[in-house]
Design an enzyme around this catalytic site. Structure first.
Site, PDB file in Angstrom:
ATOM      1  N   GLU A  99       1.252  -0.051   5.602  1.00  0.00           N
ATOM      2  CA  GLU A  99      -0.047  -0.030   5.615  1.00  0.00           C
ATOM      3  C   GLU A  99      -0.500  -1.467   5.497  1.00  0.00           C
ATOM      4  O   GLU A  99       0.262  -2.670   4.311  1.00  0.00           O
ATOM      5  CB  GLU A  99      -0.221   1.003   4.489  1.00  0.00           C
ATOM      6  CG  GLU A  99      -1.455   0.416   3.930  1.00  0.00           C
ATOM      7  CD  GLU A  99      -2.479   0.517   2.283  1.00  0.00           C
ATOM      8  OE1 GLU A  99      -3.570   0.388   1.649  1.00  0.00           O
ATOM      9  OE2 GLU A  99      -1.559   2.206   1.865  1.00  0.00           O
ATOM     10  N   LYS A 228       7.638  16.694  -8.722  1.00  0.00           N
ATOM     11  CA  LYS A 228       7.098  16.317  -7.933  1.00  0.00           C
ATOM     12  C   LYS A 228       5.681  17.425  -7.890  1.00  0.00           C
ATOM     13  O   LYS A 228       5.263  17.688  -6.744  1.00  0.00           O
ATOM     14  CB  LYS A 228       8.410  16.516  -6.731  1.00  0.00           C
ATOM     15  CG  LYS A 228       9.471  16.099  -7.111  1.00  0.00           C
ATOM     16  CD  LYS A 228       9.892  16.385  -6.020  1.00  0.00           C
ATOM     17  CE  LYS A 228      11.834  15.851  -6.045  1.00  0.00           C
ATOM     18  NZ  LYS A 228      12.335  16.551  -5.327  1.00  0.00           N
ATOM     19  N   ASP A 303      13.480   8.326  -4.922  1.00  0.00           N
ATOM     20  CA  ASP A 303      13.585   9.586  -4.745  1.00  0.00           C
ATOM     21  C   ASP A 303      11.315   9.603  -3.792  1.00  0.00           C
ATOM     22  O   ASP A 303      10.528   9.964  -4.811  1.00  0.00           O
ATOM     23  CB  ASP A 303      13.457  11.366  -5.720  1.00  0.00           C
ATOM     24  CG  ASP A 303      13.565  12.276  -4.899  1.00  0.00           C
ATOM     25  OD1 ASP A 303      11.839  13.080  -3.887  1.00  0.00           O
ATOM     26  OD2 ASP A 303      13.854  13.439  -5.216  1.00  0.00           O
ATOM     27  N   HIS A 399      -9.629  -6.869   5.672  1.00  0.00           N
ATOM     28  CA  HIS A 399      -9.280  -5.520   6.019  1.00  0.00           C
ATOM     29  C   HIS A 399      -9.819  -5.777   7.226  1.00  0.00           C
ATOM     30  O   HIS A 399      -9.049  -5.895   8.685  1.00  0.00           O
ATOM     31  CB  HIS A 399      -9.692  -4.021   5.837  1.00  0.00           C
ATOM     32  CG  HIS A 399      -8.899  -3.753   4.689  1.00  0.00           C
ATOM     33  ND1 HIS A 399      -7.891  -2.562   5.064  1.00  0.00           N
ATOM     34  CD2 HIS A 399      -8.728  -3.571   3.365  1.00  0.00           C
ATOM     35  CE1 HIS A 399      -7.020  -2.415   4.036  1.00  0.00           C
ATOM     36  NE2 HIS A 399      -7.564  -2.874   2.563  1.00  0.00           N
TER      37      HIS A 399
END
Length: 404
Positions: A99, A228, A303, A399
């Protein structure tokens, strides 16, 4: 015909299964054979995928049917001064991301934190959880199991800890729903993230429960852990490490470096991160904490799916009595480790080395605490930078200037 080509052909003809290639050659040749097969059948060019810089055998505990490696650009933000319970001094923060503008934003935030004297950080709670679900005949038996659990805490602890030389059971909390009983085991897993450790230890404790009660184990994980998945129990009770980082920034630094005011940042945080998130029914009351958590997870071998829990964060901002800006980020369930899992992979190990937290800490658990503090300070920098960009109305122009 090369060995890899021969093996690929044998898989194609059904003589060898794809996952059996390591039984016939070394890990790198097996990966090459799979890559040839997949490239041939899909038409994909996997040259870049095959250009990895480590011995494939190193990755055997982390991946099956390996064909190569995906490379993600790695950058650093900082250095930033951290005053933590486990980590102190100036640190570069490693972030792996695709990103654009993310690291630039975090880097700007780090600069402001440093100008204010650095950020404080503390781990406030620790404990990896696993919550099996048992079936009973009804509420009478369910309550009996809950009572048995409370009365036999020492025996459950002994059974669970017999499977590990590192993990320690800190508590077991029963939750009753009709003829279902969920037992939420919490462990101190030291410098390991500890999910596998907790699972194996809890399995041993469950055998004791089934042997001595009338309850039947339905599943070793009953989703009250919760792993998760978005879950209020993690936001409230914590999982892994609960961490807070904060800073007080003088008003003149806010105005000179961030081109906004303490009042503007505080108002945006309230209306966006708190009220807006509440209206959305969000479990995360923050701007983009998951961005930094994900980037630092990838850089240090965590993870990546547990970014779900890592986004359980609340950002606060207020104007102090002296007119300065106080900002904090509290992450309720940051599940990290500096040993085991992906931390053994060469590039991820180097990411941990950048922070100075690779391997086991002294005392045990201190390196994982330090990693958690570093990630939370990075999240604080990211929140500060984004809130300020909104306050100065520079978000879209930043941006655009970076060509994103």
């Amino acid at each position: 015909m090369s060995l890899a080509e021969d093996l690929a052909e044998r898989v194609r003809e059904g003589e060898i299964r794809l996952h059996e290639l390591e039984d016939h050659t070394d890990a790198d040749a097996a990966a090459t054979a799979r890559r040839l097969l997949v490239a041939d059948e899909s038409g994909a060019d996997l040259e870049a995928t095959g250009a990895y810089a480590f011995d494939a055998a190193v990755a055997e505990p982390n991946v099956e049917n390996m064909v190569g490696a995906v490379q993600i650009p790695l950058g650093v933000a900082g250095p930033v001064t951290i005053s933590g319970g486990a980590l102190s001094g100036d640190r570069y923060l490693p972030l792996a991301t695709t990103e654009g503008a993310l690291i630039a934003s975090v880097n700007r935030g780090c600069g402001v934190l440093d100008a204010a004297g650095g950020a404080n950080a503390r781990v406030t709670k620790t404990g990896m959880t696993r919550a099996p679900v048992f079936k009973t005949d009804g509420i009478v038996e369910s309550e009996a199991l809950a009572a048995w659990t409370r009365d036999n805490a020492d025996r459950l602890r002994e059974a669970a800890e017999s499977t590990t030389s590192h993990g320690e059971v800190t508590d077991v909390t029963p939750y009753v729903v009709g003829n279902n009983v969920y037992l939420r085991f919490r462990y101190d897993t030291k410098d390991a993230m500890g999910m596998n450790m907790a699972t194996i230890a809890t399995g041993e404790a469950c055998e004791l429960i089934e042997a001595e009660t009338d309850a039947s184990l339905v599943a070793l994980s009953g989703n009250l852990c919760t792993d998760k998945k978005p879950a209020a129990i993690n936001a409230i009770e914590g999982r892994g490490r609960s961490v807070t980082a904060d800073v007080t920034i003088p008003a003149e630094i806010v105005e000179d470096r961030l081109h906004t005011t303490p009042g503007a940042v505080a108002e945006i945080n309230t209306r966006k991160n708190l009220v807006g998130s509440a209206k959305a029914g969000s479990l995360g009351f923050n701007a983009h904490v998951a961005n930094v958590v994900a980037a630092m997870f990838l850089a240090t071998g965590q993870d990546e799916a547990q970014v779900v829990e890592g986004a359980n964060a609340i950002t606060t901002a207020e104007v102090t009595d002296g007119g300065d800006l106080y900002v904090s980020v509290s992450i309720a369930s940051l599940e990290v480790g500096t040993v085991g899992g992906g931390t053994k992979l060469p590039t991820q190990a180097e990411g941990l080395e950048i922070l100075g937290v690779r391997g086991g800490g002294e005392p045990a658990g201190s390196n994982a605490d330090a990693l958690a503090e570093a990630i939370t300070v990075g999240a604080l920098a990211g929140e500060l930078s984004l809130l300020a960009a909104l306050g100065s109305r520079h978000l879209s122009s930043a941006h655009a200037d970076l060509g994103r």
